[in-house]
Design a protein around this motif. Structure first.
Motif, short mmCIF file in Angstrom:
data_model
loop_
_atom_site.label_atom_id
_atom_site.label_comp_id
_atom_site.label_asym_id
_atom_site.label_seq_id
_atom_site.Cartn_x
_atom_site.Cartn_y
_atom_site.Cartn_z
N GLU A 4 38.62 44.41 33.53
CA GLU A 4 38.32 44.50 34.95
C GLU A 4 36.82 44.59 35.23
O GLU A 4 36.35 43.91 36.15
CB GLU A 4 39.07 45.69 35.56
N PRO A 5 36.05 45.37 34.48
CA PRO A 5 34.59 45.39 34.74
C PRO A 5 33.95 44.01 34.61
O PRO A 5 33.05 43.69 35.37
CB PRO A 5 34.05 46.37 33.69
N VAL A 6 34.43 43.19 33.70
CA VAL A 6 33.89 41.84 33.56
C VAL A 6 34.18 41.04 34.82
O VAL A 6 33.31 40.34 35.34
CB VAL A 6 34.50 41.14 32.31
N LEU A 7 35.39 41.16 35.32
CA LEU A 7 35.75 40.45 36.55
C LEU A 7 34.93 40.95 37.73
O LEU A 7 34.45 40.16 38.55
CB LEU A 7 37.25 40.59 36.84
N GLU A 8 34.76 42.26 37.83
CA GLU A 8 33.97 42.82 38.92
C GLU A 8 32.52 42.35 38.85
O GLU A 8 31.92 42.02 39.88
CB GLU A 8 34.04 44.35 38.88
N GLU A 9 31.96 42.31 37.64
CA GLU A 9 30.58 41.84 37.48
C GLU A 9 30.48 40.37 37.87
O GLU A 9 29.53 39.97 38.55
CB GLU A 9 30.15 42.04 36.02
N LEU A 10 31.44 39.58 37.47
CA LEU A 10 31.44 38.16 37.82
C LEU A 10 31.52 37.98 39.33
O LEU A 10 30.80 37.16 39.91
CB LEU A 10 32.59 37.43 37.12
#
Length: 110
Positions: A4-10
């Motif tokens: 989820e953090p990767v998606l949020e950063e993206l």
């Protein structure tokens, strides 16, 4: 696995690209072309996922699935939707039969 953090950063990068020069950013160029161009690209990526899955090769399927997720996020940002809204919808469905969820949706539409 914390994805989820990767998606949020993206998503944050995609939001920042809304105001970028279309000549300097692929995402900004999609935004500049508008909804129809984004939808066309999303459709292309969905088709490529289907083809990669049909061919049965793991690497290409992973690559195409990533492209599909990426372009789906581009669409969500373009439409002013938040990642949290989609995640909340998925969480609301968790533990619920897919058949029950589908029946509930059909009841709301009919």
């Amino acid at each position: 696995m914390a994805f989820e953090p990767v998606l949020e950063e993206l998503v944050q990068v995609l939001k920042a690209r809304r105001h970028a020069d279309p000549k300097s950013s692929y995402v900004a160029s999609l935004y500049a072309k508008g909804l129809d161009a984004i939808l066309k690209k999303l459709g292309e990526e969905a088709t490529e996922v289907v083809i990669a899955a049909k061919n049965g090769e793991r690497g290409p399927l992973i690559h195409e699935a990533a492209d599909l997720w990426f372009h789906t996020l581009v669409l969500l940002v373009h439409q002013g939707l938040e990642l949290e809204e989609v995640l909340a919808e998925l969480k609301a469905r968790f533990g619920r039969s897919g058949l029950e969820e589908k029946a509930a949706r059909q009841g709301r539409q009919g």
